[in-house]
Design an enzyme around this catalytic site. Structure first.
Site, PDB file in Angstrom:
ATOM      1  N   TRP A  63      -3.600 -10.970   6.858  1.00  0.00           N
ATOM      2  CA  TRP A  63      -3.681  -9.957   5.805  1.00  0.00           C
ATOM      3  C   TRP A  63      -4.600 -10.570   4.767  1.00  0.00           C
ATOM      4  CZ3 TRP A  63      -2.363  -9.030   0.622  1.00  0.00           C
ATOM      5  CH2 TRP A  63      -2.156  -7.696   0.268  1.00  0.00           C
ATOM      6  N   GLU A 122      13.043   5.539  -6.498  1.00  0.00           N
ATOM      7  CA  GLU A 122      12.990   5.176  -5.082  1.00  0.00           C
ATOM      8  C   GLU A 122      12.401   6.315  -4.242  1.00  0.00           C
ATOM      9  OE1 GLU A 122      13.018   2.615  -3.501  1.00  0.00           O
ATOM     10  OE2 GLU A 122      13.551   3.095  -1.431  1.00  0.00           O
ATOM     11  N   GLU A 143       4.316   5.551  -0.656  1.00  0.00           N
ATOM     12  CA  GLU A 143       3.885   4.416   0.178  1.00  0.00           C
ATOM     13  C   GLU A 143       3.574   4.832   1.607  1.00  0.00           C
ATOM     14  OE1 GLU A 143       6.491   1.035   0.952  1.00  0.00           O
ATOM     15  OE2 GLU A 143       8.253   2.298   0.747  1.00  0.00           O
ATOM     16  N   CYS A 196       0.710 -12.025   6.430  1.00  0.00           N
ATOM     17  CA  CYS A 196       0.267 -12.722   7.640  1.00  0.00           C
ATOM     18  C   CYS A 196       1.451 -13.161   8.500  1.00  0.00           C
ATOM     19  CB  CYS A 196      -0.507 -13.970   7.258  1.00  0.00           C
ATOM     20  SG  CYS A 196      -1.828 -13.695   6.110  1.00  0.00           S
ATOM     21  N   ARG A 249       4.619  -6.591   9.656  1.00  0.00           N
ATOM     22  CA  ARG A 249       4.495  -7.280   8.369  1.00  0.00           C
ATOM     23  C   ARG A 249       3.231  -6.855   7.623  1.00  0.00           C
ATOM     24  NH1 ARG A 249       7.341 -12.482   8.405  1.00  0.00           N
ATOM     25  NH2 ARG A 249       5.703 -13.348   7.135  1.00  0.00           N
ATOM     26  N   ASN A 305      -0.251 -19.105   6.666  1.00  0.00           N
ATOM     27  CA  ASN A 305       0.243 -18.036   5.780  1.00  0.00           C
ATOM     28  C   ASN A 305       0.327 -18.630   4.388  1.00  0.00           C
ATOM     29  OD1 ASN A 305       0.649 -16.546   8.021  1.00  0.00           O
ATOM     30  ND2 ASN A 305       2.881 -16.418   7.834  1.00  0.00           N
ATOM     31  N   GLY A 306      -0.069 -17.852   3.385  1.00  0.00           N
ATOM     32  CA  GLY A 306       0.020 -18.351   2.011  1.00  0.00           C
ATOM     33  C   GLY A 306      -1.369 -18.499   1.420  1.00  0.00           C
ATOM     34  N   LYS A 318       9.055   5.853  -1.998  1.00  0.00           N
ATOM     35  CA  LYS A 318       9.113   6.088  -0.548  1.00  0.00           C
ATOM     36  C   LYS A 318       8.017   7.046  -0.127  1.00  0.00           C
ATOM     37  CE  LYS A 318      10.990   3.869   0.807  1.00  0.00           C
ATOM     38  NZ  LYS A 318      11.704   2.657   0.646  1.00  0.00           N
ATOM     39  N   LYS A 332       5.183  -5.918   4.967  1.00  0.00           N
ATOM     40  CA  LYS A 332       6.638  -5.865   4.893  1.00  0.00           C
ATOM     41  C   LYS A 332       7.181  -6.928   3.954  1.00  0.00           C
ATOM     42  CE  LYS A 332      10.766  -4.503   6.086  1.00  0.00           C
ATOM     43  NZ  LYS A 332      11.234  -3.297   5.370  1.00  0.00           N
ATOM     44  N   HIS A 366       7.836  14.406 -23.757  1.00  0.00           N
ATOM     45  CA  HIS A 366       7.104  13.395 -24.541  1.00  0.00           C
ATOM     46  C   HIS A 366       5.736  13.112 -23.922  1.00  0.00           C
ATOM     47  CE1 HIS A 366      10.560  12.815 -27.069  1.00  0.00           C
ATOM     48  NE2 HIS A 366      11.309  12.705 -25.990  1.00  0.00           N
TER      49      HIS A 366
HETATM   50  O1  M6R Z   1      11.902  -8.016   0.886  1.00  0.00           O
HETATM   51  P1  M6R Z   1      12.057  -7.522  -0.519  1.00  0.00           P
HETATM   52  O2  M6R Z   1      13.259  -6.662  -0.692  1.00  0.00           O
HETATM   53  O3  M6R Z   1      12.014  -8.612  -1.530  1.00  0.00           O
HETATM   54  O4  M6R Z   1      10.782  -6.604  -0.760  1.00  0.00           O
HETATM   55  C1  M6R Z   1      10.526  -6.031  -1.997  1.00  0.00           C
HETATM   56  C2  M6R Z   1       9.476  -4.950  -1.890  1.00  0.00           C
HETATM   57  O5  M6R Z   1       8.279  -5.470  -1.414  1.00  0.00           O
HETATM   58  C3  M6R Z   1       9.920  -3.806  -0.972  1.00  0.00           C
HETATM   59  O6  M6R Z   1      11.139  -3.250  -1.364  1.00  0.00           O
HETATM   60  C4  M6R Z   1       8.852  -2.694  -0.941  1.00  0.00           C
HETATM   61  O7  M6R Z   1       8.772  -2.068  -2.188  1.00  0.00           O
HETATM   62  C5  M6R Z   1       9.148  -1.696   0.177  1.00  0.00           C
HETATM   63  N1  M6R Z   1       7.978  -1.516   0.978  1.00  0.00           N
HETATM   64  C6  M6R Z   1       9.518  -0.359  -0.288  1.00  0.00           C
HETATM   65  O8  M6R Z   1       9.816   0.492   0.781  1.00  0.00           O
END
Ligand code: M6R
Length: 611
Positions: A77, A483, A490, A2, A27, A103-104, A487, A606, A506
């Site tokens: 959100w 990673e 997502e 949010c 976000r 927010n929260g 990437k 985000k 395995h």
């Molecule tokens: O802001 P942060 O680095 O703590 O965020 C951690 C994860 O939420 C963030 O890296 C997320 O996995 C990304 N969307 C990946 O691209």
């Protein structure tokens, strides 16, 4: 997640609020709303809509329809209650006098709601936030601050709040606990936002609210109070991010812009820290005594930041011979971690606001660990609660999929590993110098890697139709695969997994069949022969192999793999820093070809500020 904005000044508020909310879209959200004080009607005017901010903006003709110079806005959100107009914020008390953006999560909302309903107060949403608005109204006896104070004693959980009251048309009340909130100090106007990027167009003078702080925003200025409601002096900080740093600047997507910005971000991150062939952390040190006693390193993070930690573990253990544990922020506090005063806890976060990472930090601190954070957002909660901070200086990162934050975090952690090894005497001078020389080459070699992006685009066009993709690699290449896989999944919504190549036999190898796409990572020279065996293994079972290797191994790899992405040869420590770039580009182009919403992938935010 949010986003909150608020403004009070002399200009019409609604267009400012909508523009501010547009800066927070990245976000992640599913509905949006604004409330302004309409001075002619003498009442709050509240407008909300499910879906994209554009829906709300169209309804309000860009805000032109709403009178008034004070207001708050929100992108939601959904957590409590599905995305809907009714559940969107601002949430309003039953009389319409109080409007709240939040927010929260209010953890004890059910109990409070039951109490208020027992008092005959009608509710119109399923949200936890409505409880806050109704409760303020319930305690309101003509003094807004007093009513807010009484509510704060009763609510539990995490919250950043922006509060408007029709009886106080010349102020906004802001409250912060465990959810970020930043105040902007303008000339004749004041602002609030959960993210500094929404303030940059109006002011660079900001106040980072701390947990338990409350603030009253007026046109004349901002008065802050501590958790005891005593007036508190707050430092006004100058933000040095360029206004256009948070804009697309001609690129179609923020993600692509941020991928292309990586060499520059690395130069900003590294050049002040490498002087005359030596690593210099002007803003950080550890005493000789501490270093001698340091018995363990914990790295704590979530998502891509966690993957940085996975690479870091290999580097740190190899270079310093100190045991390193890498823990997910969401697991750390539930796993009885072994941390004491001789444990260095490295917390990694781009946003500095990830709730699970923050909770892990607090647990590590409670256990006595020394907290060093690697953070991008200056003044963020994680940065402020750490004993020491190394900033990545990557600049604002807007796309949900992290790219330049990952590479700068990784560069900084690798640099730290080299620095620690030198201090601990676990590296020879020659190896140290070779490592430092590698860093000096990194931004240029990243430029070179990016210049081959058309090749990656071609590979993406070949493979974008696959439904399931496996990433395999050993050691550094395994950590890199984690990673690359994240990437891809997502932003393109393709099912993808990363495995340590040795684990294939395995179990996973049973999934490999004719045409399965395997992205085989083999940048790590010492394990190239092993990586080749795994490529042959999956090829024999019908897989198509897209390999990633260094220039010097390209030819050999091309004899077996179906397609080869290459990176320039570089010092072994920096292979993952370069290797991630083709994987970012591959994910980007695949998502583009599949028509995905690249900067705002579904269901993602985000900055993840809920558990
Ligand atoms: O802001 P942060 O680095 O703590 O965020 C951690 C994860 O939420 C963030 O890296 C997320 O996995 C990304 N969307 C990946 O691209």
């Amino acid at each position: 997640m949010c986003g909150i904005v608020g403004c009070i000044g002399t200009e019409q508020a609604a267009p400012i609020l909508l523009e501010g909310l547009s800066r927070l879209e990245y976000r992640g959200y599913d509905s949006a709303g604004v409330a302004v004080f309409d001075d002619q009607a003498g009442a709050l005017s509240v407008h909300k809509a499910k879906g994209r901010l554009q829906v709300l903006s169209d309804q309000l003709h860009g805000g032109a329809d709403l009178r008034g110079t004070v207001g708050v806005g929100h992108t939601r959100w959904a957590t409590h209650g599905a995305p809907s107009d009714a559940n969107s914020h601002p949430q309003v008390s039953h009389s319409g006098r109080i409007a709240v953006v939040h927010n929260g999560i209010i953890e004890n909302y059910a109990e409070l709601k039951a109490f208020l309903m027992g008092q005959g107060i009608p509710f119109t949403s399923e949200t936890d936030t409505e409880v806050v608005a109704q409760l303020i109204e319930y305690f309101y006896e003509g003094d807004l601050l007093q009513a807010v104070g009484r509510v704060l004693h009763r609510i539990q959980g995490a919250y950043a709040l922006g509060i408007l009251c029709a009886d106080y048309p010349d102020q906004i009340v802001a409250v912060r606990k465990d959810s970020p909130l930043i105040l902007g100090c303008g000339q004749g106007c004041s602002f609030l936002s959960s993210d500094v990027t929404a303030l940059l167009r109006h002011t660079r003078n900001v106040i980072y609210m701390e947990d338990g702080d409350l603030a009253v925003l007026t046109r004349e200025g901002i008065q802050c109070y501590n958790h005891l409601m005593q007036p508190a002096e707050k430092e006004i900080v100058q933000v040095d991010w360029a206004v256009d740093a948070a804009e697309k600047g001609g690129y179609e997507h923020f993600m692509f812009k941020e991928i292309m910005e990586q060499p520059e971000a690395l130069r900003r991150c590294l050049s002040p820290r490498i002087q005359k062939g030596e690593i210099v952390f002007e803003d950080f040190s550890l005493s000789e005594d501490y270093l001698q006693k340091m018995n363990r390193i914990y790295i704590v993070a979530c998502g891509s930041s966690y993957h940085v930690g996975m690479v870091g573990k290999y580097h740190l253990e190899r270079l310093t011979r100190i045991p390193v544990e890498v823990a997910l922020g969401s697991e750390f506090r539930y796993m009885a971690p072994i941390v004491d005063k001789n444990t260095l806890v490295i917390v990694i976060s781009q946003s500095g606001e990830t709730l699970d990472t923050m909770a892990a930090l607090r647990e590590a601190r409670r256990l006595g660990g020394h907290i060093l954070s690697i953070v991008n957002v200056v003044g963020s909660s994680i940065a402020r609660e750490s004993d020491q901070v190394l900033y990545t200086w990557a600049g604002p990162e807007i796309a949900v999929a992290t790219t330049k934050a990952y590479t700068t975090q990784l560069a900084l952690l690798t640099l730290l590993a080299l620095w620690l090894a030198k201090r601990l005497g676990t590296i020879s001078d020659a190896d140290y110098q070779a490592g430092v020389a590698g860093f000096l080459e990194l931004p240029g070699k990243m430029d070179e890697t990016l210049s081959h992006r058309d090749d990656i685009q071609y590979f993406a066009s070949k493979y974008f139709n696959h439904d399931s993709i496996f990433f395999i690699g050993r050691n550094l290449d395994y950590a890199l695969g984690l990673e690359g896989s994240l990437k891809l999944k997502e932003i393109s919504y393709i099912h993808s997994e990363a495995y340590a190549s040795g684990e294939l036999k395995h179990g996973t190898i049973s999934l490999i069949e004719e045409g399965t796409l395997v992205v085989a990572l083999s940048t790590f020279s010492s394990l190239f022969a092993k990586a080749m065996s795994n490529v042959v293994e999956v090829k024999t079972r019908g897989a198509s192999v897209l390999a990633l290797t260094t220039q010097s191994h390209r030819e050999e790899m091309a004899q077996t793999a179906d397609a080869v992405m290459t990176i320039p040869d570089i010092h072994e420590l920096l292979l993952p820093s370069l290797g991630v770039v083709p994987l970012q580009l591959f994910a980007y182009y695949v998502a583009l070809m599949r028509g995905c919403d690249i900067d705002k992938p579904r269901n993602l935010a985000k900055s993840v500020t809920v558990e």
